[in-house]
Design a protein around this motif. Structure first.
Motif, PDB file in Angstrom:
ATOM      1  N   THR A 128       2.194   4.322  -1.633  1.00  0.00           N
ATOM      2  CA  THR A 128       3.407   3.894  -0.946  1.00  0.00           C
ATOM      3  C   THR A 128       4.284   3.149  -1.940  1.00  0.00           C
ATOM      4  O   THR A 128       3.926   2.065  -2.386  1.00  0.00           O
ATOM      5  CB  THR A 128       3.084   2.988   0.243  1.00  0.00           C
ATOM      6  OG1 THR A 128       2.205   1.964  -0.232  1.00  0.00           O
ATOM      7  CG2 THR A 128       2.387   3.754   1.330  1.00  0.00           C
ATOM      8  N   LEU A 129       5.430   3.723  -2.269  1.00  0.00           N
ATOM      9  CA  LEU A 129       6.341   3.124  -3.238  1.00  0.00           C
ATOM     10  C   LEU A 129       6.863   1.797  -2.702  1.00  0.00           C
ATOM     11  O   LEU A 129       7.351   1.734  -1.574  1.00  0.00           O
ATOM     12  CB  LEU A 129       7.521   4.056  -3.504  1.00  0.00           C
ATOM     13  CG  LEU A 129       7.262   5.243  -4.426  1.00  0.00           C
ATOM     14  CD1 LEU A 129       8.488   6.116  -4.486  1.00  0.00           C
ATOM     15  CD2 LEU A 129       6.875   4.784  -5.814  1.00  0.00           C
ATOM     16  N   GLY A 130       6.717   0.728  -3.509  1.00  0.00           N
ATOM     17  CA  GLY A 130       7.211  -0.575  -3.103  1.00  0.00           C
ATOM     18  C   GLY A 130       6.425  -1.172  -1.958  1.00  0.00           C
ATOM     19  O   GLY A 130       6.800  -2.215  -1.427  1.00  0.00           O
ATOM     20  N   GLY A 131       5.342  -0.541  -1.549  1.00  0.00           N
ATOM     21  CA  GLY A 131       4.517  -1.077  -0.475  1.00  0.00           C
ATOM     22  C   GLY A 131       5.149  -1.013   0.901  1.00  0.00           C
ATOM     23  O   GLY A 131       4.690  -1.661   1.832  1.00  0.00           O
ATOM     24  N   TRP A 132       6.219  -0.235   1.086  1.00  0.00           N
ATOM     25  CA  TRP A 132       6.881  -0.187   2.398  1.00  0.00           C
ATOM     26  C   TRP A 132       6.128   0.698   3.375  1.00  0.00           C
ATOM     27  O   TRP A 132       5.928   0.339   4.515  1.00  0.00           O
ATOM     28  CB  TRP A 132       8.313   0.322   2.244  1.00  0.00           C
ATOM     29  CG  TRP A 132       9.209  -0.666   1.606  1.00  0.00           C
ATOM     30  CD1 TRP A 132       9.556  -0.726   0.291  1.00  0.00           C
ATOM     31  CD2 TRP A 132       9.852  -1.769   2.233  1.00  0.00           C
ATOM     32  NE1 TRP A 132      10.371  -1.795   0.061  1.00  0.00           N
ATOM     33  CE2 TRP A 132      10.585  -2.450   1.234  1.00  0.00           C
ATOM     34  CE3 TRP A 132       9.895  -2.246   3.543  1.00  0.00           C
ATOM     35  CZ2 TRP A 132      11.326  -3.585   1.510  1.00  0.00           C
ATOM     36  CZ3 TRP A 132      10.651  -3.361   3.810  1.00  0.00           C
ATOM     37  CH2 TRP A 132      11.347  -4.031   2.808  1.00  0.00           C
ATOM     38  N   GLY A 133       5.757   1.865   2.921  1.00  0.00           N
ATOM     39  CA  GLY A 133       5.030   2.763   3.808  1.00  0.00           C
ATOM     40  C   GLY A 133       5.945   3.519   4.741  1.00  0.00           C
ATOM     41  O   GLY A 133       7.060   3.097   5.029  1.00  0.00           O
ATOM     42  N   ALA A 134       5.463   4.663   5.227  1.00  0.00           N
ATOM     43  CA  ALA A 134       6.236   5.464   6.164  1.00  0.00           C
ATOM     44  C   ALA A 134       6.322   4.720   7.492  1.00  0.00           C
ATOM     45  O   ALA A 134       5.417   3.955   7.801  1.00  0.00           O
ATOM     46  CB  ALA A 134       5.552   6.815   6.361  1.00  0.00           C
ATOM     47  N   PRO A 135       7.337   4.889   8.307  1.00  0.00           N
ATOM     48  CA  PRO A 135       8.447   5.835   8.147  1.00  0.00           C
ATOM     49  C   PRO A 135       9.601   5.313   7.305  1.00  0.00           C
ATOM     50  O   PRO A 135      10.463   6.106   6.935  1.00  0.00           O
ATOM     51  CB  PRO A 135       8.919   6.022   9.593  1.00  0.00           C
ATOM     52  CG  PRO A 135       8.615   4.721  10.245  1.00  0.00           C
ATOM     53  CD  PRO A 135       7.383   4.200   9.594  1.00  0.00           C
ATOM     54  N   LEU A 136       9.640   3.982   7.013  1.00  0.00           N
ATOM     55  CA  LEU A 136      10.818   3.475   6.324  1.00  0.00           C
ATOM     56  C   LEU A 136      10.758   3.761   4.833  1.00  0.00           C
ATOM     57  O   LEU A 136      11.747   4.132   4.215  1.00  0.00           O
ATOM     58  CB  LEU A 136      10.934   1.965   6.581  1.00  0.00           C
ATOM     59  CG  LEU A 136      12.305   1.376   6.317  1.00  0.00           C
ATOM     60  CD1 LEU A 136      13.361   2.089   7.139  1.00  0.00           C
ATOM     61  CD2 LEU A 136      12.314  -0.108   6.636  1.00  0.00           C
ATOM     62  N   GLY A 137       9.576   3.581   4.239  1.00  0.00           N
ATOM     63  CA  GLY A 137       9.473   3.740   2.792  1.00  0.00           C
ATOM     64  C   GLY A 137       9.254   5.185   2.392  1.00  0.00           C
ATOM     65  O   GLY A 137       9.202   6.086   3.228  1.00  0.00           O
ATOM     66  N   ILE A 138       9.108   5.382   1.087  1.00  0.00           N
ATOM     67  CA  ILE A 138       8.892   6.726   0.557  1.00  0.00           C
ATOM     68  C   ILE A 138       7.476   6.791   0.014  1.00  0.00           C
ATOM     69  O   ILE A 138       7.075   5.938  -0.775  1.00  0.00           O
ATOM     70  CB  ILE A 138       9.910   7.035  -0.548  1.00  0.00           C
ATOM     71  CG1 ILE A 138      11.315   7.096   0.052  1.00  0.00           C
ATOM     72  CG2 ILE A 138       9.574   8.340  -1.239  1.00  0.00           C
ATOM     73  CD1 ILE A 138      12.391   7.101  -0.980  1.00  0.00           C
ATOM     74  N   ASP A 139       6.723   7.787   0.430  1.00  0.00           N
ATOM     75  CA  ASP A 139       5.344   7.918  -0.027  1.00  0.00           C
ATOM     76  C   ASP A 139       5.215   9.069  -1.031  1.00  0.00           C
ATOM     77  O   ASP A 139       5.985  10.020  -1.007  1.00  0.00           O
ATOM     78  CB  ASP A 139       4.412   8.213   1.160  1.00  0.00           C
ATOM     79  CG  ASP A 139       4.174   6.967   1.986  1.00  0.00           C
ATOM     80  OD1 ASP A 139       4.744   5.924   1.639  1.00  0.00           O
ATOM     81  OD2 ASP A 139       3.417   7.050   2.962  1.00  0.00           O
ATOM     82  N   LEU A 140       4.224   8.928  -1.904  1.00  0.00           N
ATOM     83  CA  LEU A 140       3.821  10.045  -2.749  1.00  0.00           C
ATOM     84  C   LEU A 140       2.448  10.476  -2.269  1.00  0.00           C
ATOM     85  O   LEU A 140       1.622   9.649  -1.907  1.00  0.00           O
ATOM     86  CB  LEU A 140       3.757   9.633  -4.226  1.00  0.00           C
ATOM     87  CG  LEU A 140       5.040   9.101  -4.836  1.00  0.00           C
ATOM     88  CD1 LEU A 140       4.814   8.689  -6.273  1.00  0.00           C
ATOM     89  CD2 LEU A 140       6.135  10.149  -4.769  1.00  0.00           C
ATOM     90  N   TYR A 141       2.196  11.782  -2.272  1.00  0.00           N
ATOM     91  CA  TYR A 141       0.926  12.275  -1.766  1.00  0.00           C
ATOM     92  C   TYR A 141       0.425  13.366  -2.694  1.00  0.00           C
ATOM     93  O   TYR A 141       1.193  14.208  -3.152  1.00  0.00           O
ATOM     94  CB  TYR A 141       1.107  12.817  -0.343  1.00  0.00           C
ATOM     95  CG  TYR A 141      -0.137  13.454   0.228  1.00  0.00           C
ATOM     96  CD1 TYR A 141      -1.186  12.668   0.705  1.00  0.00           C
ATOM     97  CD2 TYR A 141      -0.258  14.841   0.284  1.00  0.00           C
ATOM     98  CE1 TYR A 141      -2.328  13.246   1.220  1.00  0.00           C
ATOM     99  CE2 TYR A 141      -1.405  15.424   0.807  1.00  0.00           C
ATOM    100  CZ  TYR A 141      -2.430  14.624   1.272  1.00  0.00           C
ATOM    101  OH  TYR A 141      -3.560  15.199   1.784  1.00  0.00           O
ATOM    102  N   ILE A 142      -0.871  13.333  -2.987  1.00  0.00           N
ATOM    103  CA  ILE A 142      -1.426  14.386  -3.841  1.00  0.00           C
ATOM    104  C   ILE A 142      -2.689  14.929  -3.187  1.00  0.00           C
ATOM    105  O   ILE A 142      -3.521  14.176  -2.666  1.00  0.00           O
ATOM    106  CB  ILE A 142      -1.702  13.873  -5.273  1.00  0.00           C
ATOM    107  CG1 ILE A 142      -2.049  15.044  -6.196  1.00  0.00           C
ATOM    108  CG2 ILE A 142      -2.791  12.815  -5.291  1.00  0.00           C
ATOM    109  CD1 ILE A 142      -2.078  14.654  -7.652  1.00  0.00           C
ATOM    110  N   ASP A 143      -2.811  16.253  -3.149  1.00  0.00           N
ATOM    111  CA  ASP A 143      -4.080  16.881  -2.766  1.00  0.00           C
ATOM    112  C   ASP A 143      -4.362  17.970  -3.807  1.00  0.00           C
ATOM    113  O   ASP A 143      -3.704  18.009  -4.855  1.00  0.00           O
ATOM    114  CB  ASP A 143      -4.025  17.427  -1.332  1.00  0.00           C
ATOM    115  CG  ASP A 143      -2.939  18.452  -1.137  1.00  0.00           C
ATOM    116  OD1 ASP A 143      -2.335  18.864  -2.131  1.00  0.00           O
ATOM    117  OD2 ASP A 143      -2.700  18.852   0.011  1.00  0.00           O
ATOM    118  N   GLY A 144      -5.330  18.810  -3.547  1.00  0.00           N
ATOM    119  CA  GLY A 144      -5.736  19.768  -4.560  1.00  0.00           C
ATOM    120  C   GLY A 144      -4.606  20.696  -4.995  1.00  0.00           C
ATOM    121  O   GLY A 144      -4.403  20.940  -6.186  1.00  0.00           O
TER     122      GLY A 144
END
Lengths: 505, 99
Positions: A67-83
């Protein structure tokens, strides 16, 4: 695992190339520094390998979120990685490294190099960001960075044909982005969130969801250049500088395909219909045939390779009918996704090798008009060898990566009980053989009326044919290491889905 | 018809007008302007969305519009500079330079 946490590394996959872009812009007059870009690309590759290794070593088998900047969804922007995302990032970094080395000796003019490197790094930023994005609006921004950087890179070639192709590419890209953005706006209006995971839980079949899905699909299909929206691709890819053509065909069109797969099979799967999935498959099959036939008819070497991209992209769309409509808990995984992801990787290596080889031949001969390329094999043996190996992978001959990819795809089609796609895969392979052997045939015959002119042949830097050759070798090596790639792909797929697949087999 | 629905429909109409302008007229400057009209349509839908959760006004679509404007400016600038360059390389302004 002490200290090294995977989520904390994710922002660096975007941040590192961004720093490199700024640095290469600030230091653009420092000509000797251009080899530092290769060091930067090596660092990016090391980071991607580290991330992939941590992802594969994680015992949870789940995707990772930051979670960028620790805000978290829905307000913040998340990065997600899977295979799937991890493999796309790894192939981007690997090709980025080889293409960066190639570009160091391709762009020898200081002016050209100064313009190329910042744009090149921005392209890397955008690709990594697209694969990591977990937020529908963030995807719009990254798509625009990708589009603008790609257009500017095509325009680097100068000359009217390249500039006109770039302008057309830009307008098509803007149209695609705006369709996508309107779709996102409708989604936000209906569900009040932009986070892909949250949307995936909220979306249900309703008129607004269908409208959003339609707009997002049209926008991304324009950017992926699926037939009949492929008209912009051949001129843009054929007129760009060689490393740019390679990156565009190998990576950039795959980014929007990746997003299509995410939206259709994960986020908006509740709004899709079986008919819609079949339509995408039929368009893909048509693209395989039409693209191959146009490649056979093309008169320029780089145009042949560009039309071949249109055809090969068609195979990817078999993902949709073969995957079918997922159940509620399903993630993006299973035999079909494995086959398509493997196809993406194999095609990326082969097509990059082919474009580099074609670029070398064009630079050495001063043109790429194939009617005048008789006997080029004698003058450019290594480049032509790379072209031939890459061609074998596109046709699907063993032991190349392309063979494994097609084998997996055929298996998936039989498992899904949709045997008619087999015809497409086999016909596409035969047509690919026609256009590859058409080039090879000419390259090995000496023309009677035109003795090979020895005077005006510029000597290529040694790295140029070696770059094409290295990628061709990777294409072959991929054929021997299929299992490991497939294991990584299953990270982030809920175990339920895997069990269901096991029963189906 | 509520206010926000009215503005949303107008926004979609603008999007359609822009789409027509991008696909039909041959002149390249018209096409670039048409892309901007399409963008304005999307922004209008977003602004109306911010209004639709009354009484509170949702700031997220406003942020999206701001970002979208920046992107639109960058895209327009790149398109215009490409047109200038193509124009400098030729003497025929009425070319159908792209679609």
């Amino acid at each position: 695992m002490s200290g090294l946490s995977l989520p904390a590394l994710l922002p660096w996959l975007v941040g590192l190339p961004l720093l490199a872009a700024a640095a290469s812009f600030a230091g653009q007059r420092w000509v000797a520094g251009r080899w530092l870009n290769a060091v930067g690309a090596a660092a990016q590759l090391a980071l991607a390998v580290l991330v992939l290794w941590l992802l594969a070593a994680g015992d949870s088998g789940l995707g990772q979120r930051y979670t960028l900047g620790g805000w978290g969804a829905p307000l913040g922007i998340d990065l997600y990685i899977d295979g799937f995302a991890g493999l796309m990032i790894a192939i981007t970094a690997a090709l980025g490294f080889v293409l960066s080395l190639y570009s160091c000796s391709y762009f020898t003019e200081p002016d050209q190099a100064a313009r190329f490197w910042p744009l090149w790094w921005l392209l890397m930023v955008a690709l990594n960001a697209v694969f990591l994005a977990a937020d529908a609006f963030n995807i719009y921004v990254t798509l625009e960075i990708l589009g603008l950087a790609a257009v500017a890179l095509v325009a680097l070639q100068g000359g009217r044909p390249a500039l006109q192709a770039a302008l057309r590419y830009l307008l098509v890209g803007l149209l695609g982005s705006l369709c996508y953005l309107l779709g996102v706006a409708l989604l936000y209006r209906a569900y009040g969130t932009l986070d892909l995971a949250q949307l995936g839980q909220l979306v249900h079949a309703a008129p607004l969801s269908w409208a959003a899905l339609g707009l997002i699909t049209v926008g991304l299909l324009l950017k992926t250049a699926l037939l009949p929206l492929h008209f912009w691709l051949p001129p843009a890819h054929a007129n760009a500088p060689a490393p740019v053509s390679a990156a565009l065909s190998a990576l950039v069109v795959k980014a929007s395909f990746y997003l299509l797969a995410r939206f259709w099979l994960e986020t908006l799967s509740a709004a899709t219909t079986a008919q819609g999935l079949q339509v995408l498959g039929v368009l893909g099959a048509a693209a395989v045939l039409v693209g191959s036939i146009q490649a056979i008819r093309a008169q320029r070497l780089k145009l042949i390779v560009a039309y071949s991209t249109v055809a090969q992209l068609g195979y990817l769309f078999l993902l949709f009918p073969l995957f079918g409509r997922p159940s509620d808990t399903a993630g993006l995984g299973g035999a079909v996704v494995d086959a398509v992801a493997y196809f993406i990787i194999a095609h990326a290596c082969a097509k990059a090798a082919m474009f580099l080889a074609a670029g070398n031949i064009q630079r050495a001969a001063g043109h790429d008009d194939i009617s005048r390329l008789h006997g080029i094999a004698r003058r450019q043996p290594l480049s032509l060898f790379a072209f031939a190996i890459a061609g074998a992978s596109l046709i699907g001959l063993p032991p190349s990566g392309g063979f494994v990819a097609k084998w997996l795809l055929l298996n998936a089609a039989i498992d899904a009980g949709q045997w008619w796609w087999l015809i497409t895969v086999i016909a596409g392979g035969l047509l690919a053989a026609v256009y590859v052997f058409r080039v090879l045939n000419l390259a090995f015959t000496d023309s009677a009326e035109q003795p090979p002119a020895a005077e005006a042949q510029p000597v290529l830097p040694r790295l140029l044919p070696l770059g094409a050759f290295a990628l061709a070798i990777i294409t072959v090596l991929l054929g021997f290491n299929a299992l490991w790639v497939l294991e990584v792909l299953d990270i982030g797929v809920p175990p339920l889905q895997l069990a269901a697949d096991g029963e189906a087999l | 018809m509520t206010q926000d629905l009215f503005y949303s429909i107008c926004g979609i109409a603008l999007f359609g007008i822009g789409l027509y302008g991008l696909l039909i007229p041959p002149h390249i400057l018209q096409k670039i302007l048409a892309v901007n009209v399409m963008g304005t349509g999307v922004f209008m839908v977003l602004i109306a969305t911010a209004q639709s959760r009354a009484p509170a006004i949702d700031p997220v679509p406003h942020a999206m519009v701001l970002t979208g404007i920046v992107v639109a400016v960058a895209g327009t600038a790149l398109a215009l500079s490409l047109v200038c360059r193509i124009y400098a390389l030729s003497d025929d302004t009425e070319q159908d330079a792209g679609r």
